[in-house]
Design a protein around this motif. Structure first.
Motif, PDB file in Angstrom:
ATOM      1  N   ARG A  83      43.651  31.167  -7.796  1.00 54.15           N
ATOM      2  CA  ARG A  83      42.403  32.799  -7.136  1.00 54.15           C
ATOM      3  C   ARG A  83      41.511  32.459  -6.078  1.00 54.15           C
ATOM      4  O   ARG A  83      40.265  32.545  -5.851  1.00 54.15           O
ATOM      5  CB  ARG A  83      41.818  32.792  -7.766  1.00 54.15           C
ATOM      6  N   PRO A  84      42.837  31.496  -4.806  1.00 55.25           N
ATOM      7  CA  PRO A  84      41.324  31.309  -4.082  1.00 55.25           C
ATOM      8  C   PRO A  84      40.993  32.648  -3.062  1.00 55.25           C
ATOM      9  O   PRO A  84      41.523  33.632  -2.947  1.00 55.25           O
ATOM     10  CB  PRO A  84      42.055  30.408  -2.583  1.00 55.25           C
ATOM     11  N   VAL A  97      38.242  28.090  -1.021  1.00 54.68           N
ATOM     12  CA  VAL A  97      37.278  28.729  -1.682  1.00 54.68           C
ATOM     13  C   VAL A  97      38.009  28.583  -2.861  1.00 54.68           C
ATOM     14  O   VAL A  97      38.811  30.289  -2.632  1.00 54.68           O
ATOM     15  CB  VAL A  97      36.158  29.680  -1.472  1.00 54.68           C
ATOM     16  N   ASP A  98      38.249  28.059  -3.861  1.00 53.71           N
ATOM     17  CA  ASP A  98      39.016  28.076  -4.810  1.00 53.71           C
ATOM     18  C   ASP A  98      38.022  28.692  -6.233  1.00 53.71           C
ATOM     19  O   ASP A  98      37.804  27.855  -7.239  1.00 53.71           O
ATOM     20  CB  ASP A  98      39.304  26.410  -5.418  1.00 53.71           C
ATOM     21  N   ASN A 101      38.855  27.886 -10.129  1.00 52.76           N
ATOM     22  CA  ASN A 101      38.124  25.777 -10.334  1.00 52.76           C
ATOM     23  C   ASN A 101      37.318  25.733  -9.705  1.00 52.76           C
ATOM     24  O   ASN A 101      35.909  24.568  -9.975  1.00 52.76           O
ATOM     25  CB  ASN A 101      39.702  25.577  -9.657  1.00 52.76           C
ATOM     26  N   GLU A 102      36.386  26.828  -9.504  1.00 58.32           N
ATOM     27  CA  GLU A 102      34.679  26.933  -8.820  1.00 58.32           C
ATOM     28  C   GLU A 102      34.522  25.170  -8.577  1.00 58.32           C
ATOM     29  O   GLU A 102      34.318  24.495  -8.188  1.00 58.32           O
ATOM     30  CB  GLU A 102      33.947  26.697 -10.288  1.00 58.32           C
ATOM     31  N   ARG A 103      35.128  25.605  -7.246  1.00 58.26           N
ATOM     32  CA  ARG A 103      34.765  24.516  -5.734  1.00 58.26           C
ATOM     33  C   ARG A 103      35.672  24.571  -4.398  1.00 58.26           C
ATOM     34  O   ARG A 103      36.056  25.780  -4.433  1.00 58.26           O
ATOM     35  CB  ARG A 103      36.076  23.014  -6.461  1.00 58.26           C
ATOM     36  N   VAL A 104      34.869  23.820  -3.586  1.00 53.04           N
ATOM     37  CA  VAL A 104      35.694  24.169  -2.129  1.00 53.04           C
ATOM     38  C   VAL A 104      36.452  22.697  -2.069  1.00 53.04           C
ATOM     39  O   VAL A 104      36.622  21.334  -2.124  1.00 53.04           O
ATOM     40  CB  VAL A 104      34.386  24.608  -1.377  1.00 53.04           C
ATOM     41  N   LEU A 105      37.637  23.081  -1.558  1.00 51.93           N
ATOM     42  CA  LEU A 105      38.879  22.262  -0.970  1.00 51.93           C
ATOM     43  C   LEU A 105      39.009  21.633   0.618  1.00 51.93           C
ATOM     44  O   LEU A 105      38.663  22.992   0.718  1.00 51.93           O
ATOM     45  CB  LEU A 105      39.807  22.385  -1.795  1.00 51.93           C
ATOM     46  N   GLU A 106      38.471  20.957   1.015  1.00 54.78           N
ATOM     47  CA  GLU A 106      39.070  20.126   2.285  1.00 54.78           C
ATOM     48  C   GLU A 106      40.538  20.406   2.824  1.00 54.78           C
ATOM     49  O   GLU A 106      40.828  19.426   1.867  1.00 54.78           O
ATOM     50  CB  GLU A 106      38.232  19.717   2.907  1.00 54.78           C
ATOM     51  N   ARG A 133      32.199  31.857  -3.758  1.00 51.42           N
ATOM     52  CA  ARG A 133      32.716  33.624  -2.861  1.00 51.42           C
ATOM     53  C   ARG A 133      33.909  33.431  -2.059  1.00 51.42           C
ATOM     54  O   ARG A 133      34.741  32.923  -1.424  1.00 51.42           O
ATOM     55  CB  ARG A 133      32.439  34.809  -3.579  1.00 51.42           C
ATOM     56  N   ARG A 134      32.498  33.087  -0.983  1.00 52.15           N
ATOM     57  CA  ARG A 134      33.161  33.580   0.603  1.00 52.15           C
ATOM     58  C   ARG A 134      32.073  31.899   1.291  1.00 52.15           C
ATOM     59  O   ARG A 134      30.979  31.896   0.866  1.00 52.15           O
ATOM     60  CB  ARG A 134      32.834  34.568   1.359  1.00 52.15           C
TER      61      ARG A 134
END
Length: 297
Positions: A83-84, A97-98, A101-106, A133-134
């Motif tokens: 659910r990005p 914003v993932d 999975n409660e994370r931010v990915l690069e 979220r954003r």
């Protein structure tokens, strides 16, 4: 599948400086199709990054809405997503914003996974809860992330170190209820869609409350969920429950609105992005489509 029509915009306040141009996308899981998309942004080259939330992926399109590439896929490890809700470029990297999975990915510009920038574990006790979220970046490189669990905005340094947690639940100035879309302006302001309180709050880069985005008489914000700034400083606010996008001049005075009367029917608009050419892209999550509006320069 891309559909192109060019009717005149009928609303006298927006015409003739803003008119509907074309649409792209359709419901489905194939490349170029969408399922419950939630955000859109424009990268340094004018390409569009769409969080295709229901398909657990990010899709890149060119400025005309033609499919370029996709990345992600359902999962909780490495490059996988669940659910990005945001994909935005900064310094040629794409940050996603993932949410589940409660994370931010690069990722790099081609969608290749690089690293986990932010996670609940990395934040530790820095926040009372974590529901990313954003995301938005200031011109100085600082990141601002809305957190629906804490009803707050988290500010990060260029190296993803948490600097401060801004807000908390409430209806007073500087507090939030279900914060959603966020953007940073060239003048240094941070605009936050405080959707649960039906308002857009303006913060300075230190997180201090600096004001509200005022609507004109007879136009109230029902459910503001996203905001973006145009190259001329104008502001665009998506009012999902009102099924419209409110447009403000650079001095924050109300200009006009984009609604179903001005082009295609808006079922559940949820996101907006404005390119350097002044093209306004509106995501309709209820119809799995993106509509483009041209501004007269």
């Amino acid at each position: 599948m891309q559909q192109r029509v060019q009717p005149a915009l009928s609303g006298p306040e927006c015409s003739p400086d803003l008119r509907y141009s074309f649409s792209f996308g359709s419901s489905g899981q194939f490349p170029g199709q969408l399922r419950s998309p939630t955000s859109i942004s424009v990268d340094s080259f004018g390409s569009l990054l769409v969080a295709d939330t229901g398909n657990n992926r990010i899709q890149k399109f060119d400025a005309s809405g033609h499919f370029v590439l996709e990345f992600g896929g359902l999962g909780a490890t490495g490059a996988e997503l669940d659910r990005p809700t945001e994909a935005v470029e900064n310094s040629l990297s794409i940050y996603v914003v993932d949410s589940m999975n409660e994370r931010v990915l690069e990722y790099d510009s081609e969608g290749r996974f690089i690293s986990v920038c932010v996670s609940k574990e990395k934040l530790g006790a820095s926040t009372r809860g974590f529901g990313p979220r954003r995301l938005a970046f200031s011109e100085s490189g600082y990141a601002f992330l809305t957190d629906v669990e804490a009803d707050a905005v988290i500010a990060f340094s260029r190296f993803w170190e948490p600097i401060s947690v801004i807000g908390g639940f409430g209806g007073s100035e500087g507090h939030f209820a279900d914060p959603a879309g966020i953007t940073c302006t060239r003048s240094g302001g941070v605009l936050v869609c405080d959707s649960g309180n039906g308002r857009v709050q303006i913060l300075d880069t230190l997180g201090n409350f600096a004001g509200l985005l005022e609507t004109c008489s007879g136009r109230t914000l029902c459910e503001p969920v996203d905001v973006d700034a145009g190259p001329d400083g104008s502001l665009y606010v998506v009012d999902r429950a009102g099924r419209r996008v409110l447009v403000f001049n650079a001095d924050r005075t109300f200009r006009c609105e984009i609604s179903s009367a001005h082009g295609p029917s808006l079922v559940s608009p949820c996101a907006v992005a404005v390119s350097s050419r002044g093209i306004v892209y509106v995501v309709d999550g209820g119809a799995d489509v993106v509509h483009a509006f041209e501004t007269k320069r």
